[in-house]
Design a protein around this motif. Structure first.
Motif, PDB file in Angstrom:
ATOM      1  N   ASN A  88      -8.519   7.978   0.900  1.00  0.00           N
ATOM      2  CA  ASN A  88      -9.833   7.379   0.662  1.00  0.00           C
ATOM      3  C   ASN A  88      -9.715   5.948   0.150  1.00  0.00           C
ATOM      4  O   ASN A  88     -10.483   5.060   0.552  1.00  0.00           O
ATOM      5  N   THR A  89      -8.736   5.723  -0.719  1.00  0.00           N
ATOM      6  CA  THR A  89      -8.532   4.374  -1.249  1.00  0.00           C
ATOM      7  C   THR A  89      -8.094   3.419  -0.153  1.00  0.00           C
ATOM      8  O   THR A  89      -8.554   2.268  -0.084  1.00  0.00           O
ATOM      9  N   LEU A 128      -5.753   2.379  -8.540  1.00  0.00           N
ATOM     10  CA  LEU A 128      -6.702   3.454  -8.232  1.00  0.00           C
ATOM     11  C   LEU A 128      -6.008   4.779  -7.940  1.00  0.00           C
ATOM     12  O   LEU A 128      -6.507   5.844  -8.314  1.00  0.00           O
ATOM     13  N   THR A 129      -4.864   4.727  -7.257  1.00  0.00           N
ATOM     14  CA  THR A 129      -4.212   5.969  -6.833  1.00  0.00           C
ATOM     15  C   THR A 129      -3.220   6.506  -7.871  1.00  0.00           C
ATOM     16  O   THR A 129      -3.253   7.681  -8.220  1.00  0.00           O
ATOM     17  N   LYS A 169      -5.366   8.894  -2.108  1.00  0.00           N
ATOM     18  CA  LYS A 169      -4.693   7.800  -1.418  1.00  0.00           C
ATOM     19  C   LYS A 169      -5.418   7.419  -0.144  1.00  0.00           C
ATOM     20  O   LYS A 169      -5.690   6.244   0.120  1.00  0.00           O
ATOM     21  N   PHE A 225     -15.473   8.060  -8.184  1.00  0.00           N
ATOM     22  CA  PHE A 225     -14.933   7.275  -7.079  1.00  0.00           C
ATOM     23  C   PHE A 225     -15.989   6.344  -6.511  1.00  0.00           C
ATOM     24  O   PHE A 225     -15.684   5.202  -6.129  1.00  0.00           O
ATOM     25  N   TYR A 282      -7.200   8.633  -7.925  1.00  0.00           N
ATOM     26  CA  TYR A 282      -8.082   8.781  -6.764  1.00  0.00           C
ATOM     27  C   TYR A 282      -7.260   9.046  -5.503  1.00  0.00           C
ATOM     28  O   TYR A 282      -6.075   8.728  -5.423  1.00  0.00           O
ATOM     29  N   ASN A 316      -4.823  -1.023  -5.329  1.00  0.00           N
ATOM     30  CA  ASN A 316      -4.513   0.230  -4.633  1.00  0.00           C
ATOM     31  C   ASN A 316      -3.637   1.114  -5.516  1.00  0.00           C
ATOM     32  O   ASN A 316      -3.885   2.319  -5.656  1.00  0.00           O
ATOM     33  N   TYR A 352       0.817  -1.213   0.000  1.00  0.00           N
ATOM     34  CA  TYR A 352       0.000   0.000   0.000  1.00  0.00           C
ATOM     35  C   TYR A 352       0.853   1.265   0.000  1.00  0.00           C
ATOM     36  O   TYR A 352       0.464   2.288  -0.572  1.00  0.00           O
ATOM     37  N   VAL A 390     -15.543   2.373  -6.144  1.00  0.00           N
ATOM     38  CA  VAL A 390     -15.721   1.627  -4.900  1.00  0.00           C
ATOM     39  C   VAL A 390     -16.662   0.448  -5.118  1.00  0.00           C
ATOM     40  O   VAL A 390     -16.392  -0.681  -4.690  1.00  0.00           O
TER      41      VAL A 390
END
Length: 434
Positions: free
Chosen positions: A282-283, A272-273, A280, A337, A278, A269, A43, A341
């Motif tokens: 929130n992910t 998405l980031t 970090k 987002f 998106y 992860n 992560y 999700v």
């Protein structure tokens, strides 16, 4: 070499002094420590990269960080061979205590390492050495947990209790994501880069203490004690020469299940980031919640496999990955987002099915006398491919091919290989070879 013969299923007789719930708690705790570390590293890879591999090219830094991430997986088979042999000869408990202390200590040390800004080239070298040590001890942890639970569970409930090994996987990954999310929420970007990334690693220390408390009163399983008078003199040689088929089947099942976990959660992860932009923090929160959601479902599917058979449940899970991965990745790339999700939740649905049932199935492929060694060798080879290589390979192929869907195709290939291996798997869900 000969093909594997039908191995006797784990001895279902469990004395009163060995409480299956206590065994499940101890197994869950240790596996959680292992996957907490691997999760934290995965992560935080985007943040760690420039600290140890400074470069003008962010992708180059990320690839270097993921290469070190993968190096720990290369040590897992060696650790599995050494620790598995000890587990088959001197007992499961002492080895399971050794693995959690070794893994947790290595995790905490990562958080104390000086960066390239302080010691130059020695920083990535030190990181590599610590990660290799972590991988060595990890090579005997999750397989030892699966071995111990398979031998401790009551008759007809190995699927249910065996599911608590991957429950630890999910809890460890979820805790890693939640700690990363909390750290990134409370600290500024500069603070996170300067010192905040260290905090999640150092927090492994209290996790070691909790796990040791859970494992200190464990006793070796009745199945192992019954075999202890005549242990295998060379567990590795016996596993390779007499159970070759079992080794091959578990390797390919492990490739499929590990690719599902590492692509479906850890790489997503990064996807998405880094690639979709998106937030970090929130992910991280979403990844943590999904891991815990998955953990709750695992014992349900483990119990289901006790009723309808392991192979049927595993096949449904693998097919779910193959069908869902590309549509969900496309949905994540729509700029919403909330939609991303929802797509992540859908993509995670096969995970508790596959993870919960494959671990007891792995253990059921080997007899007690070489179970720890055989499972450690085969599972860890599959983990190199499915866990160590896939995050790196996915990042590399996206950069080279320019397609964000590349990880989805990797997962589909791994699933197809696993389904082919599943055809010849011996299903012992009913307590006897089938």
């Amino acid at each position: 070499m000969t093909t594997s013969v039908a191995a006797a299923p784990p001895d279902a007789r469990t004395p009163n002094r060995l409480h299956p719930r206590r065994a499940a708690l101890a197994a869950t705790a240790g596996t959680a420590v292992e996957y907490y570390e691997f999760g934290v590293y995965g992560y935080l890879a985007v943040i760690i990269g420039p600290r140890f591999f400074p470069s003008d090219n962010p992708t180059a830094s990320l690839l270097s960080t993921l290469a070190v991430f993968g190096s720990a997986f290369l040590m897992r088979p060696l650790g599995g061979i050494v620790l598995g042999r000890l587990g088959d000869r001197i007992g499961r408990k002492p080895v399971l205590i050794t693995t959690v202390v070794g893994m947790g200590s290595a995790t905490a040390i990562v958080g104390l390492l000086p960066t390239a800004a302080s010691i130059g080239i020695f920083a990535p070298l030190a990181l590599l050495i610590v990660r290799l040590a972590q991988g060595f001890f990890a090579g005997g942890e999750v397989t030892g947990s699966a071995t111990y639970l398979s031998e401790s569970a009551p008759a007809g409930r190995r699927g249910f209790f065996g599911a608590f090994t991957p429950v630890g996987v999910a809890i460890g990954g979820g805790a890693a994501a939640l700690v990363a999310g909390l750290t990134s929420t409370l600290l500024t970007e500069d603070q996170l880069r300067e010192f905040g990334w260290r905090i999640p690693f150092v927090l492994a220390l209290p996790l070691i203490a909790v796990t040791l408390l859970a494992r200190r009163k464990l006793e070796d399983s009745h199945a192992f004690v019954a075999e202890s008078g005549n242990p295998a003199k060379a567990p590795l040689r016996e596993a390779i020469t007499e159970h070759t088929g079992a080794l091959v089947r578990v390797i390919f099942l492990s490739i499929g299940s590990n690719t599902g976990y590492w692509v479906g959660l850890v790489f997503m992860n990064i996807y998405l980031t880094t690639y979709l932009g998106y937030s970090k923090s929130n992910t991280f929160w979403i990844m943590g919640a999904i891991n815990l959601f998955v953990a709750v479902l695992m014992p349900i599917f483990g119990a289901l496999s006790d009723r309808v058979g392991r192979k049927r449940v595993i096949a449904i899970g693998f097919l779910g990955y193959a069908i869902l991965v590309l549509p969900t990745m496309i949905a994540m790339d729509q700029g919403s987002f909330a939609l991303a999700v929802g797509a992540m939740v859908v993509l995670a649905l096969p995970m508790p099915i596959v993870q919960s049932v494959t671990y007891p199935t792995y253990a059921e492929q080997f007899p007690t006398r070489v179970r720890y060694t055989g499972l450690s060798l085969s599972f860890n080879i599959g983990t190199i491919v499915g866990g160590g290589l896939t995050p790196y390979l996915a990042t590399y192929l996206i950069d080279r091919a320019g397609s964000l869907l590349t990880p989805g195709f990797l997962l589909i290939i791994a699933v197809v290989l696993a389904l082919i291996a599943l055809v010849s798997v011996r299903d012992s869900s009913k307590g006897k070879a089938q």
